[in-house]
Design a protein around this motif. Structure first.
Motif, PDB file in Angstrom:
ATOM      1  N   SER A   1       0.828  -1.208   0.000  1.00 20.37           N
ATOM      2  CA  SER A   1       0.000   0.000   0.000  1.00 20.37           C
ATOM      3  C   SER A   1       0.860   1.254   0.000  1.00 20.37           C
ATOM      4  O   SER A   1       0.460   2.287  -0.523  1.00 20.37           O
ATOM      5  N   THR A   2       2.020   1.172   0.574  1.00 21.83           N
ATOM      6  CA  THR A   2       2.840   2.380   0.599  1.00 21.83           C
ATOM      7  C   THR A   2       3.652   2.544  -0.668  1.00 21.83           C
ATOM      8  O   THR A   2       4.160   3.620  -0.952  1.00 21.83           O
ATOM      9  N   SER A   3       3.783   1.460  -1.425  1.00 24.05           N
ATOM     10  CA  SER A   3       4.607   1.553  -2.632  1.00 24.05           C
ATOM     11  C   SER A   3       3.959   2.432  -3.696  1.00 24.05           C
ATOM     12  O   SER A   3       4.621   2.857  -4.634  1.00 24.05           O
ATOM     13  N   GLY A   4       2.665   2.653  -3.542  1.00 22.23           N
ATOM     14  CA  GLY A   4       2.010   3.551  -4.497  1.00 22.23           C
ATOM     15  C   GLY A   4       1.556   2.861  -5.764  1.00 22.23           C
ATOM     16  O   GLY A   4       0.826   3.417  -6.554  1.00 22.23           O
ATOM     17  N   ASP A   5       1.965   1.669  -5.981  1.00 24.08           N
ATOM     18  CA  ASP A   5       1.492   0.938  -7.163  1.00 24.08           C
ATOM     19  C   ASP A   5       1.089  -0.466  -6.735  1.00 24.08           C
ATOM     20  O   ASP A   5       1.499  -0.947  -5.695  1.00 24.08           O
ATOM     21  N   LEU A   6       0.304  -1.065  -7.552  1.00 21.27           N
ATOM     22  CA  LEU A   6      -0.157  -2.419  -7.216  1.00 21.27           C
ATOM     23  C   LEU A   6       0.001  -3.324  -8.420  1.00 21.27           C
ATOM     24  O   LEU A   6      -0.216  -2.878  -9.550  1.00 21.27           O
ATOM     25  N   PRO A   7       0.353  -4.574  -8.199  1.00 18.40           N
ATOM     26  CA  PRO A   7       0.210  -5.543  -9.290  1.00 18.40           C
ATOM     27  C   PRO A   7      -1.238  -6.039  -9.308  1.00 18.40           C
ATOM     28  O   PRO A   7      -2.024  -5.682  -8.437  1.00 18.40           O
ATOM     29  N   HIS A   8      -1.580  -6.839 -10.294  1.00 19.75           N
ATOM     30  CA  HIS A   8      -2.860  -7.554 -10.192  1.00 19.75           C
ATOM     31  C   HIS A   8      -2.754  -8.519  -9.030  1.00 19.75           C
ATOM     32  O   HIS A   8      -1.728  -9.151  -8.833  1.00 19.75           O
TER      33      HIS A   8
ATOM     34  N   LYS B   1     -11.643 -10.306   2.006  1.00 21.03           N
ATOM     35  CA  LYS B   1     -12.209  -9.047   1.555  1.00 21.03           C
ATOM     36  C   LYS B   1     -11.779  -7.908   2.474  1.00 21.03           C
ATOM     37  O   LYS B   1     -11.443  -6.810   2.017  1.00 21.03           O
ATOM     38  N   THR B   2     -11.787  -8.201   3.765  1.00 20.41           N
ATOM     39  CA  THR B   2     -11.363  -7.188   4.726  1.00 20.41           C
ATOM     40  C   THR B   2      -9.948  -6.712   4.409  1.00 20.41           C
ATOM     41  O   THR B   2      -9.649  -5.520   4.437  1.00 20.41           O
ATOM     42  N   ARG B   3      -9.100  -7.665   4.060  1.00 23.65           N
ATOM     43  CA  ARG B   3      -7.719  -7.296   3.745  1.00 23.65           C
ATOM     44  C   ARG B   3      -7.631  -6.511   2.442  1.00 23.65           C
ATOM     45  O   ARG B   3      -6.862  -5.566   2.336  1.00 23.65           O
ATOM     46  N   VAL B   4      -8.428  -6.899   1.495  1.00 20.18           N
ATOM     47  CA  VAL B   4      -8.419  -6.162   0.229  1.00 20.18           C
ATOM     48  C   VAL B   4      -8.835  -4.717   0.464  1.00 20.18           C
ATOM     49  O   VAL B   4      -8.182  -3.781  -0.009  1.00 20.18           O
ATOM     50  N   LEU B   5      -9.913  -4.545   1.222  1.00 16.37           N
ATOM     51  CA  LEU B   5     -10.399  -3.193   1.462  1.00 16.37           C
ATOM     52  C   LEU B   5      -9.394  -2.391   2.296  1.00 16.37           C
ATOM     53  O   LEU B   5      -9.184  -1.192   2.048  1.00 16.37           O
ATOM     54  N   ALA B   6      -8.773  -3.072   3.250  1.00 14.46           N
ATOM     55  CA  ALA B   6      -7.767  -2.390   4.057  1.00 14.46           C
ATOM     56  C   ALA B   6      -6.604  -1.943   3.178  1.00 14.46           C
ATOM     57  O   ALA B   6      -6.081  -0.833   3.312  1.00 14.46           O
ATOM     58  N   LEU B   7      -6.240  -2.809   2.260  1.00 14.81           N
ATOM     59  CA  LEU B   7      -5.144  -2.484   1.345  1.00 14.81           C
ATOM     60  C   LEU B   7      -5.506  -1.257   0.499  1.00 14.81           C
ATOM     61  O   LEU B   7      -4.726  -0.320   0.362  1.00 14.81           O
ATOM     62  N   LEU B   8      -6.724  -1.289  -0.041  1.00 19.28           N
ATOM     63  CA  LEU B   8      -7.151  -0.165  -0.867  1.00 19.28           C
ATOM     64  C   LEU B   8      -7.212   1.110  -0.037  1.00 19.28           C
ATOM     65  O   LEU B   8      -6.884   2.193  -0.514  1.00 19.28           O
ATOM     66  N   ASN B   9      -7.625   0.948   1.192  1.00 13.21           N
ATOM     67  CA  ASN B   9      -7.672   2.082   2.091  1.00 13.21           C
ATOM     68  C   ASN B   9      -6.269   2.680   2.231  1.00 13.21           C
ATOM     69  O   ASN B   9      -6.096   3.898   2.237  1.00 13.21           O
ATOM     70  N   GLY B  10      -5.305   1.782   2.327  1.00 11.84           N
ATOM     71  CA  GLY B  10      -3.943   2.258   2.431  1.00 11.84           C
ATOM     72  C   GLY B  10      -3.469   2.954   1.160  1.00 11.84           C
ATOM     73  O   GLY B  10      -2.750   3.942   1.197  1.00 11.84           O
ATOM     74  N   VAL B  11      -3.921   2.452   0.023  1.00 14.22           N
ATOM     75  CA  VAL B  11      -3.456   3.020  -1.247  1.00 14.22           C
ATOM     76  C   VAL B  11      -4.152   4.340  -1.560  1.00 14.22           C
ATOM     77  O   VAL B  11      -3.513   5.326  -1.911  1.00 14.22           O
ATOM     78  N   PHE B  12      -5.474   4.316  -1.396  1.00 10.47           N
ATOM     79  CA  PHE B  12      -6.241   5.488  -1.849  1.00 10.47           C
ATOM     80  C   PHE B  12      -6.725   6.381  -0.713  1.00 10.47           C
ATOM     81  O   PHE B  12      -7.279   7.436  -0.949  1.00 10.47           O
ATOM     82  N   GLY B  13      -6.648   5.905   0.509  1.00 10.35           N
ATOM     83  CA  GLY B  13      -7.211   6.682   1.611  1.00 10.35           C
ATOM     84  C   GLY B  13      -8.641   6.293   1.883  1.00 10.35           C
ATOM     85  O   GLY B  13      -9.210   5.403   1.223  1.00 10.35           O
ATOM     86  N   ALA B  14      -9.276   6.966   2.841  1.00 10.00           N
ATOM     87  CA  ALA B  14     -10.597   6.565   3.311  1.00 10.00           C
ATOM     88  C   ALA B  14     -11.670   6.680   2.232  1.00 10.00           C
ATOM     89  O   ALA B  14     -12.781   6.178   2.394  1.00 10.00           O
ATOM     90  N   GLY B  15     -11.328   7.333   1.163  1.00 10.28           N
ATOM     91  CA  GLY B  15     -12.302   7.527   0.088  1.00 10.28           C
ATOM     92  C   GLY B  15     -12.858   6.219  -0.467  1.00 10.28           C
ATOM     93  O   GLY B  15     -13.988   6.175  -0.957  1.00 10.28           O
ATOM     94  N   VAL B  16     -12.113   5.155  -0.371  1.00  8.72           N
ATOM     95  CA  VAL B  16     -12.599   3.884  -0.917  1.00  8.72           C
ATOM     96  C   VAL B  16     -13.817   3.375  -0.159  1.00  8.72           C
ATOM     97  O   VAL B  16     -14.559   2.546  -0.667  1.00  8.72           O
ATOM     98  N   ASN B  17     -14.019   3.862   1.050  1.00 10.96           N
ATOM     99  CA  ASN B  17     -15.175   3.383   1.808  1.00 10.96           C
ATOM    100  C   ASN B  17     -16.466   4.105   1.439  1.00 10.96           C
ATOM    101  O   ASN B  17     -17.533   3.726   1.868  1.00 10.96           O
ATOM    102  N   LYS B  18     -16.334   5.162   0.699  1.00  8.79           N
ATOM    103  CA  LYS B  18     -17.553   5.845   0.252  1.00  8.79           C
ATOM    104  C   LYS B  18     -17.993   5.235  -1.072  1.00  8.79           C
ATOM    105  O   LYS B  18     -17.525   5.625  -2.130  1.00  8.79           O
ATOM    106  N   VAL B  19     -18.894   4.300  -0.930  1.00  9.00           N
ATOM    107  CA  VAL B  19     -19.290   3.574  -2.142  1.00  9.00           C
ATOM    108  C   VAL B  19     -20.757   3.830  -2.453  1.00  9.00           C
ATOM    109  O   VAL B  19     -21.540   4.174  -1.586  1.00  9.00           O
TER     110      VAL B  19
END
Lengths: 350, 789
Positions: A32-39, A51-69
């Motif tokens: 998440s801190t590297s700024g890029d992700l592989p598939h 799923k929890t880990r995926v969302l946590a990861l995205l949270n780390g990459v993009f910030g809390a904005g990913v939770n606003k769905v």
């Protein structure tokens, strides 16, 4: 009183909140801190925390904005038929389950990724993430379609596949993704989580109940938490003597197994068939039915026929997968079991 | 010879068993008639008066009556047929044959006189059908005979075999055991027979009887010959059905005309069966001009329960005749038209019937009258035959036809086979709906016997009935079959008919229903005598439904024995294998596998079980699989509604979230009733659901949905309403808030307080904040949903 279920209420939202699998958490943190992700391809049993880990990861990459769905229903044209699928969307990612549309999932997969791939993300980030749930239920065609799309739109899109079992994901797809295994939590991990929740709710979690929960949940943390809450709802406290609630259908399947073991006649099979219909009609997957029944029958039958029964169960389940009406295969399995069981008990009586 | 009598001792005397059950009244009458000619004439009059002439009857309205009386006498052909009504056809009123010879198409039947059956016995064995008129019932399992076999034997002696003991039964044959293993004395048939005093015969006696009968048969070739001789000598005496035909013998040599045409009904009375319907058609056509042209609509209540009942729609401009093939629809239309002086224009499937081609000639002729050579003006009648055959090639044909009907100046009769066809839906609304039924066996056999007699073919009534049955009561087909037979033979008995039918019958499979086919496949008594081809044909009756029917019912057809369980497992295996084949067929369109599917899913399980079932149950599978589909949809809807708040796949939602959320919602309501509503609504709201989804999805998806539904029903209505009300206030306020928020383009975090109030005041601060982000999402979800709707 909180209006959310404990599972959702105490779900970790960021990587550092994750309770167990610390090595895995470290990897996610780095990602998440590297700024890029592989598939990515997350796999592991149900209730392990994928799923929890995926969302946590995205949270780390993009910030809390990913939770606003927001939820949206999209239409795709597939020749003459309209395919409808509901997707969950934030500014940064799209979350969907293509297997909802059964054999038309290919179109959904292709279209969505193309659509995202060809539009620029408004954020400074240059890529958007597509989460595909139940990736192991994707048809082969859809998986094949993903191969190319994954490569073609790398510039703008990352795909995260989530599945229970890796074996149903085709190899080319696996090789294109970073596979991350999320194993089921150990008993100690679960203990930790359950205690944490109980103390947050100002409840005392008795040792005996804790053990029961861990045993009954089959190392499924979600189920364990939900069971705990069910106990709480039923007793208004975490009663150490409370019986752990098992799902209704599981009880019902046990009943079926009892029927089969009690009486091996066409009449009995007929009754059992009626019950199987009930189970299938309430959407319990036939494979689950097979597993549960087989386990139940094997544990309750004589050692001499255990292997035979398991072999039959495997045969019939395999057969079921290539057929179209699960009921007939379940029925055939039970009929065969009755035959084996009866012959054996006749032999024993002599 | 007299031996036979002993098997029909006492009981027969009072039973008078000569006549087969179903048709006995008619036959009796026939017999009487034949023996006493005088009785017949009044009957004819009755029949004719009933038939003809409703138009002339005082009941009809005077307007119509007058017009009708004008038409009718002018029609020579029509007035003629007044004479022989169907039932008495074989005996012409004009040429009276000697009454005694009359009976002869069932030549050696015991004398019909009821009072002294004993006086006749000697005539019985002399016949090739010594059991003529006797009714037999078989019960229990016979050791030496298969039931069907025995039935055939008895039938070949002229007896009738029925399923149940009644007062008319002459004899009950029983095996030692019933099918279910009880003693035969426990069976209902036996008891009834005892009560009725029916003659009861065990297998030994039966064999004696059969031997006797066989012996008699051999010993009486002379009788047979003399019988034929009588037949032949009589022939000329018969009056052919066709009134215009003058001499039957002459026509026999005249091979150029098929019997079907030769004996085609020429008058209304000649039409076999459907008397009422034909009469209706006749009335409709008679009054057509009056109704349509002069506008004197008949006062008929054609509406039943607010909908137009087409069968009463007598004021329609067109009539729609429907019915199975070979019952005389076209003939009826022609005859009726002819009797009412119409010139018939016929269009059938052999004509090209596109919109244009229908419109042009029909429109032209629908306004015309035609002139005949001698200058009289003929009215036109348009007969559109086989309207259900108007298909792809006849694009727009039906609509064109409707258009023509709307504006027509001449009556139109449409004819079709399949009334339920979707193609006819629109057309039927403009028509007077007349439905033809198949005439029953005895009606047909009576007529055919008469025809056979006039053609010089002697045939046993049993044989004839079997042929009729095998053609599905199709008069035309039966007649054709018989004609073919008559080319080479001059008599037919039961056995010959049975043998012959195997080669010439209408495909018997087309007459078997799905359920019957499944029942047959599950019955070894039936399948044992069948070839594999025949069995697979049974499967092909409906290759979709039969496997399901077998699957549903095979468990009920397993005989109890040491092999039961093994057979059951093997049958289930076979069915499962059939499912694999079916999948292959469906996914790869590999229809060449169908016979294999039949073998695996129908024949094999049938053979492994085969104990027979009374009536197959409809497959449960249909209902269950549609419930499953529905539930799948519900789960999916639920998941997409809750998607933002939970994790997990469908199964998780179903087996974990659904019960728990349900409990969480129900608990406060059950506990605090009205006071718990807010808490419940909060939960509903938190998970992106709404009260409707709670009612539909959550409750339906409980594993024991009946229980949960009941539980929900117990909640007072007021409380239920409160749920919706509370939800709406919360929902609406948040909706407004969202709109406002969008307008002001504020930071999302600021918009909370109001909302938090709605939700709950007691919440801990921290929790509140944790939830903020989620709560905001909800209204958004809602808006999207709302818009969709």
């Amino acid at each position: 009183m909180a209006s959310k279920l404990w599972v959702d209420k105490y779900r970790p939202l960021t990587v550092d909140q994750l309770d167990y699998h610390s090595t895995l958490s470290a990897i996610l943190e780095r990602l998440s801190t590297s700024g890029d992700l592989p598939h990515l391809l997350f796999y592991g049993p149900s209730g392990a925390g994928k799923k929890t880990r995926v969302l946590a990861l995205l949270n780390g990459v993009f910030g809390a904005g990913v939770n606003k769905v927001k939820c949206e229903v999209r239409n795709f044209k597939a020749g003459t038929v309209n395919v409808e699928i509901s997707i969950l969307q934030s500014n940064y990612h799209i979350d969907m389950t293509p297997s909802d549309v059964a054999h038309r999932d290919k179109i959904v997969v292709q279209q969505i990724i193309k659509e995202i791939g060809s539009s620029k993300n408004p954020d400074q980030r240059f890529f958007k993430v597509v989460i595909l749930n139940q990736a192991d239920y994707l048809t082969d065609e859809a998986q094949a379609a993903l191969r190319r799309t994954l490569e073609k739109y790398t510039a703008t899109t990352r795909v995260i596949l989530i599945c229970n079992s890796l074996c149903r994901v085709i190899a080319p797809l696996r090789s294109r993704c970073l596979s991350i295994r999320v194993p089921a939590p150990s008993a100690d991990d679960m203990r930790k989580v359950l205690r944490k929740i109980a103390s947050s709710e100002n409840l005392e979690l008795p040792m005996s109940l804790e053990n029961k929960l861990i045993n009954a949940s089959n190392r499924n943390i979600r189920r364990a938490i939900m069971m705990m809450q069910t106990v709480y709802i039923q007793n208004s406290r975490l009663n150490p003597d409370a019986s752990v609630p098992i799902p209704e259908w599981e009880k019902y399947l046990k009943e079926i197994a009892t029927n089969v073991l009690d009486e091996q006649t066409p009449k009995s099979l007929k009754i059992v068939r009626g019950k199987l219909y009930e189970v299938l009609a309430s959407c319990i997957p036939p494979t689950t039915v097979f597993n549960t029944l087989c386990k139940e029958l094997v544990t309750r039958s004589d050692a001499a026929i255990k292997t035979v029964v398991v072999r039959h169960a495997a045969d019939y389940e395999l057969q079921m997968k290539s057929g179209s009406k699960p009921i007939v295969h379940l029925e055939a399995f039970l009929a065969r079991f009755m035959s084996v069981y009866k012959q054996h008990s006749n032999r024993m009586n002599y | 010879m007299g031996d036979i009598r002993k098997y029909f001792g006492a009981p027969i005397k009072d039973k008078e068993p000569e006549k087969p059950k179903e048709e006995s009244p008619k036959r009796k009458r026939l017999n009487k008639v034949s023996s006493k000619q005088e009785t017949k004439k009044p009957k004819i009059e009755k029949n004719t008066s009933k038939f003809f002439p409703k138009g002339q009857s005082p009941k009809a309205s005077p307007d119509y009556a007058s017009s009708a009386t004008e038409i009718i006498p002018s029609d020579e052909e029509y007035s003629r047929p007044k004479s022989p009504p169907i039932k008495t056809k074989k005996i012409s009123p004009k040429r009276e044959p000697k009454p005694k010879d009359k009976i002869d198409y069932k030549p050696k039947k015991p004398a019909p006189s009821k009072k002294k059956p004993k006086s006749e016995p000697k005539s019985i064995p002399s016949s090739s059908t010594p059991l003529q008129g006797q009714t037999f019932v078989i019960t229990g399992v016979l050791s030496n005979y298969d039931r069907n076999e025995l039935t055939d034997i008895l039938k070949s002696f002229g007896a009738k075999v029925t399923g149940n003991v009644s007062k008319r039964t002459s004899c009950l044959i029983h095996g030692d055991k019933l099918e279910d293993g009880r003693n035969f004395t426990e069976g209902n048939k036996y008891k009834t027979a005892l009560e009725n005093g029916t003659k009861i015969m065990n297998e030994e006696e039966l064999e004696h009887m059969i031997e006797d009968l066989k012996g008699n048969e051999k010993s009486s070739p002379v009788d047979q010959d003399s019988f034929n001789a009588v037949q032949v000598s009589q022939k000329p005496a018969r009056v052919p059905i066709k009134v215009s035909q003058t001499d039957a013998t002459q026509s026999l040599s005249n091979a150029s005309q098929l019997w079907v045409d030769k004996y085609k009904p020429k008058t209304i009375q000649d039409i076999l069966g459907n008397n009422k319907t034909v009469e209706k058609l006749w009335e409709w056509l008679r009054d057509w001009e009056e109704v349509v042209i002069h506008g004197n609509k008949k006062d008929v209540e054609a509406f039943s329960r607010g909908r137009l009942d087409l069968t009463l729609n007598v004021n329609a401009k067109a009539a729609l005749i429907s019915g199975p093939p070979g019952v005389g629809k076209t003939t009826a239309a022609r005859v009726v038209g002819k009797t009412l002086d119409y010139q018939i224009m016929e269009m059938n499937a052999s004509d090209f019937r596109s919109k244009k081609l229908i419109l042009d000639p029909l429109k032209a002729s629908s306004g015309n009258q035609s002139m005949t050579g001698n200058g009289t003006i003929m009215k036109n009648l348009i007969v559109m035959d086989e309207v259900d055959g108007m298909s792809a090639g006849d694009r727009g044909g039906t609509t064109a036809l409707i258009e023509v009907i709307k504006t027509t100046k001449v009556p139109i009769i449409c004819i079709c086979n399949d009334r339920q066809s979707t193609k006819l839906k629109s057309l039927a609304n403009y028509c007077y709906d007349l439905r033809f039924q198949k005439p029953n066996k005895s009606q047909i056999s009576k007529r055919l016997l008469a025809i056979m007699a006039s053609e010089g073919l002697s045939i046993e009534p049993n044989a004839l009935e079997m042929i009729i049955e095998s053609s599905g009561n199709d008069i035309r087909q039966t007649l054709t079959l018989l004609e073919m037979w008559a080319r080479t033979n001059n008599s037919m008995n039961y056995n010959q008919a049975k043998k012959g039918l195997q080669f010439i019958s209408k495909d018997s499979i087309t007459m078997v229903g799905n359920f019957d086919a499944a029942a047959k496949l599950l019955n070894n008594h039936e399948t044992r005598a069948m070839s594999h081809k025949q069995k697979i044909d049974l499967f092909f009756v409906d290759f979709d439904l039969i496997p399901l029917l077998i699957q549903e019912n095979y468990l009920s057809a397993i005989p109890q024995n040491s092999q039961t369980i093994e057979n059951m497992a093997n049958a289930a295996d076979s069915i499962a294998f059939g499912d694999l084949i079916n999948k292959q067929i469906r996914t790869n369109n590999d229809w060449t596998l169908l016979p294999q599917l039949g073998q695996a899913s129908a024949i094999e399980p049938g053979a492994l079980t085969g104990n027979g079932i009374p009536f197959p149950r409809f497959p449960e599978w249909f209902g269950k699989s549609s419930t499953q589909k529905k539930n799948e949809r519900l789960v999916q809807e639920l998941r997409s509604a809750m998607a933002g708040h939970i994790t997990g796949d469908n199964i998780t939602i179903l087996s974990e979230y659904v019960p728990l959320i349900y409990k969480m919602i129900m608990k406060p309501i059950i506990k605090h009733d009205m006071d718990g509503v807010e808490e419940a609504v909060e939960i509903i709201h938190t998970y992106g659901l709404n009260p409707d989804m709670f009612k539909d999805h959550l409750i339906q998806l409980q594993f024991d949905s009946e229980k949960s539904e009941e539980e929900f029903k117990k909640i007072p209505t007021k409380t239920k309403a409160q749920i919706t009300r509370v939800y709406n206030t919360v929902f609406k306020s948040s909706l407004k808030k969202v709109k406002k928020k969008r307008e002001e383009k504020e930071e999302k975090d600021q918009v909370d307080p109001e909302f938090a109030e709605d939700e709950n005041g007691n919440e801990e601060e921290e929790d509140e904040k944790e939830e903020e982000s989620d709560i905001e999402v909800k209204p958004t979800v809602k808006t999207v949903k709302k818009k969709k709707k």
